[in-house]
Design a protein around this motif. Sequence first.
Motif, short mmCIF file in Angstrom:
data_model
loop_
_atom_site.label_atom_id
_atom_site.label_comp_id
_atom_site.label_asym_id
_atom_site.label_seq_id
_atom_site.Cartn_x
_atom_site.Cartn_y
_atom_site.Cartn_z
N PHE A 1 -2.61 1.68 -9.87
CA PHE A 1 -3.95 2.20 -9.55
C PHE A 1 -4.32 3.36 -10.46
N LEU A 2 -3.36 4.22 -10.79
CA LEU A 2 -3.64 5.39 -11.61
C LEU A 2 -3.87 5.01 -13.07
N ILE A 3 -3.07 4.06 -13.59
CA ILE A 3 -3.21 3.66 -14.99
C ILE A 3 -4.41 2.76 -15.18
N GLY A 4 -4.64 1.85 -14.25
CA GLY A 4 -5.75 0.90 -14.37
C GLY A 4 -5.25 -0.53 -14.33
N GLY A 5 -6.18 -1.47 -14.21
CA GLY A 5 -5.82 -2.88 -14.15
C GLY A 5 -5.83 -3.43 -12.75
N VAL A 6 -5.46 -2.61 -11.75
CA VAL A 6 -5.45 -2.98 -10.34
C VAL A 6 -6.08 -1.83 -9.57
N ASN A 7 -6.97 -2.15 -8.63
CA ASN A 7 -7.63 -1.10 -7.86
C ASN A 7 -6.96 -0.90 -6.51
N LEU A 8 -7.43 0.09 -5.79
CA LEU A 8 -6.83 0.44 -4.50
C LEU A 8 -7.04 -0.65 -3.46
N VAL A 9 -8.15 -1.35 -3.53
CA VAL A 9 -8.43 -2.42 -2.57
C VAL A 9 -7.39 -3.54 -2.69
N ASN A 10 -6.97 -3.85 -3.92
CA ASN A 10 -5.95 -4.88 -4.12
C ASN A 10 -4.64 -4.49 -3.45
N ILE A 11 -4.26 -3.24 -3.56
CA ILE A 11 -3.01 -2.77 -2.95
C ILE A 11 -3.09 -2.84 -1.43
N LEU A 12 -4.23 -2.47 -0.87
CA LEU A 12 -4.40 -2.52 0.59
C LEU A 12 -4.41 -3.97 1.09
N GLU A 13 -5.05 -4.87 0.35
CA GLU A 13 -5.05 -6.28 0.73
C GLU A 13 -3.64 -6.86 0.70
N LEU A 14 -2.88 -6.51 -0.32
CA LEU A 14 -1.51 -7.00 -0.41
C LEU A 14 -0.66 -6.47 0.73
N SER A 15 -0.80 -5.19 1.06
CA SER A 15 -0.04 -4.60 2.17
C SER A 15 -0.42 -5.25 3.49
N LEU A 16 -1.72 -5.51 3.70
CA LEU A 16 -2.16 -6.18 4.92
C LEU A 16 -1.59 -7.59 5.02
N PHE A 17 -1.55 -8.31 3.91
CA PHE A 17 -0.97 -9.66 3.93
C PHE A 17 0.51 -9.60 4.27
N PHE A 18 1.23 -8.63 3.73
CA PHE A 18 2.65 -8.49 4.04
C PHE A 18 2.86 -8.18 5.52
N ILE A 19 1.99 -7.38 6.11
CA ILE A 19 2.12 -7.04 7.52
C ILE A 19 1.89 -8.28 8.39
N VAL A 20 0.87 -9.08 8.06
CA VAL A 20 0.60 -10.31 8.83
C VAL A 20 1.76 -11.28 8.69
N THR A 21 2.30 -11.42 7.49
CA THR A 21 3.44 -12.30 7.28
C THR A 21 4.66 -11.81 8.04
N THR A 22 4.84 -10.49 8.10
CA THR A 22 5.94 -9.93 8.87
C THR A 22 5.82 -10.27 10.35
N ILE A 23 4.61 -10.19 10.88
CA ILE A 23 4.39 -10.56 12.28
C ILE A 23 4.69 -12.05 12.50
N PHE A 24 4.28 -12.89 11.56
CA PHE A 24 4.50 -14.33 11.68
C PHE A 24 5.99 -14.67 11.65
N VAL A 25 6.70 -14.16 10.66
CA VAL A 25 8.14 -14.43 10.57
C VAL A 25 8.88 -13.78 11.73
N GLY A 26 8.41 -12.60 12.16
CA GLY A 26 9.03 -11.95 13.31
C GLY A 26 8.87 -12.75 14.59
N SER A 27 7.70 -13.35 14.78
CA SER A 27 7.48 -14.19 15.98
C SER A 27 8.38 -15.42 15.95
N ILE A 28 8.63 -15.95 14.76
CA ILE A 28 9.57 -17.08 14.64
C ILE A 28 10.98 -16.64 15.05
N GLY A 29 11.39 -15.45 14.59
CA GLY A 29 12.71 -14.94 14.96
C GLY A 29 12.85 -14.71 16.45
N VAL A 30 11.84 -14.13 17.08
CA VAL A 30 11.89 -13.89 18.53
C VAL A 30 11.89 -15.21 19.29
#
Length: 302
Positions: free
Chosen positions: A132-161
């Motif tokens: 984000f500081l150097i350029g090429g990727v903006n802050l929104v991309n990082i937040l979207e990626l983190s949100l996707f990882f959180i949703v995937t974590t919930i999905f895989v976690g529900s499978i484990g439970v």
Amino acid sequence: MRINPVLKNETKLAVRSFKFTLMIFFYVALLSSGALFIFNMNVGDAYFNGVNLQSIVYFYIGMAVIQAILLMFIVPSLTSTAICAEREKQTLEVLLSTKMSTLSIVIGKLLASISRVIILIICTMPIYSITFLIGGVNLVNILELSLFFIVTTIFVGSIGVFISTFVKTSRVATAIAYGVTLFIYVGIIILAYIVIMYNASKANNAQDIAIPLFTYLSPTFGFASLLINQLGNVSGLGFYGMDVVNMAQFEYGNIISIGIQIVFSVILVLVSAYKLNPLNKGIKFKRRNKKKVKNEFKKIAV
């Protein structure tokens, strides 16, 4: 605000444990080492030629792939023993005898397990800030990626439970959880690739092949769709055979994948709560007793 008692208790125990601190340290250190290696490879000659923004995009892709692989191995190990551990310690009956519903117990166990992973995801966001500081990727991309990882974590976690509710021992539950997770992440993509190549060999126009519907069940497809939509360059991902696929299907692939993961997570949690409810077992037991009583009356009448 009333907090789930299971979540509150499990969170206190996890935070007080020194293992949790070590887990955060080694996770961030491992991801930082990979980030430093990729960064040095891409901007090694920046002193003479300047910083190439395209190389920062590769740094972002490499970081995202490394974190996705780490989460694929961490989440099943934390969630697959959520119910099994209580059963092995012989404390599950005590937990079921409280005023809490089985749904609250399952949700509390799930949230307690994935909360540690969510903390790991949040702790690694500053590493992405380099792009984000150097350029090429903006802050929104990082937040979207983190949100996707959180949703995937919930999905895989529900499978484990879910697996932990049906399996009695922790070792077997962990092994099954890893097998199911590996199939969802890798197996579905391999099957989809085989189907796509088979359809491409039979089609007259091998540049507009539809992606099989079961591909949307894999978080890997949603992850790839997210990167494609963010970067807008398929060649940068290096996927072999992507030239025969209709790329319009990737436009909303990450959104569809997130929706499917949320729906399946809710279903798995509800089924786990139903299976954990001892009253359902009691109903079956009473029905069997009624059948036995009828058979005994028949024998006496004869």
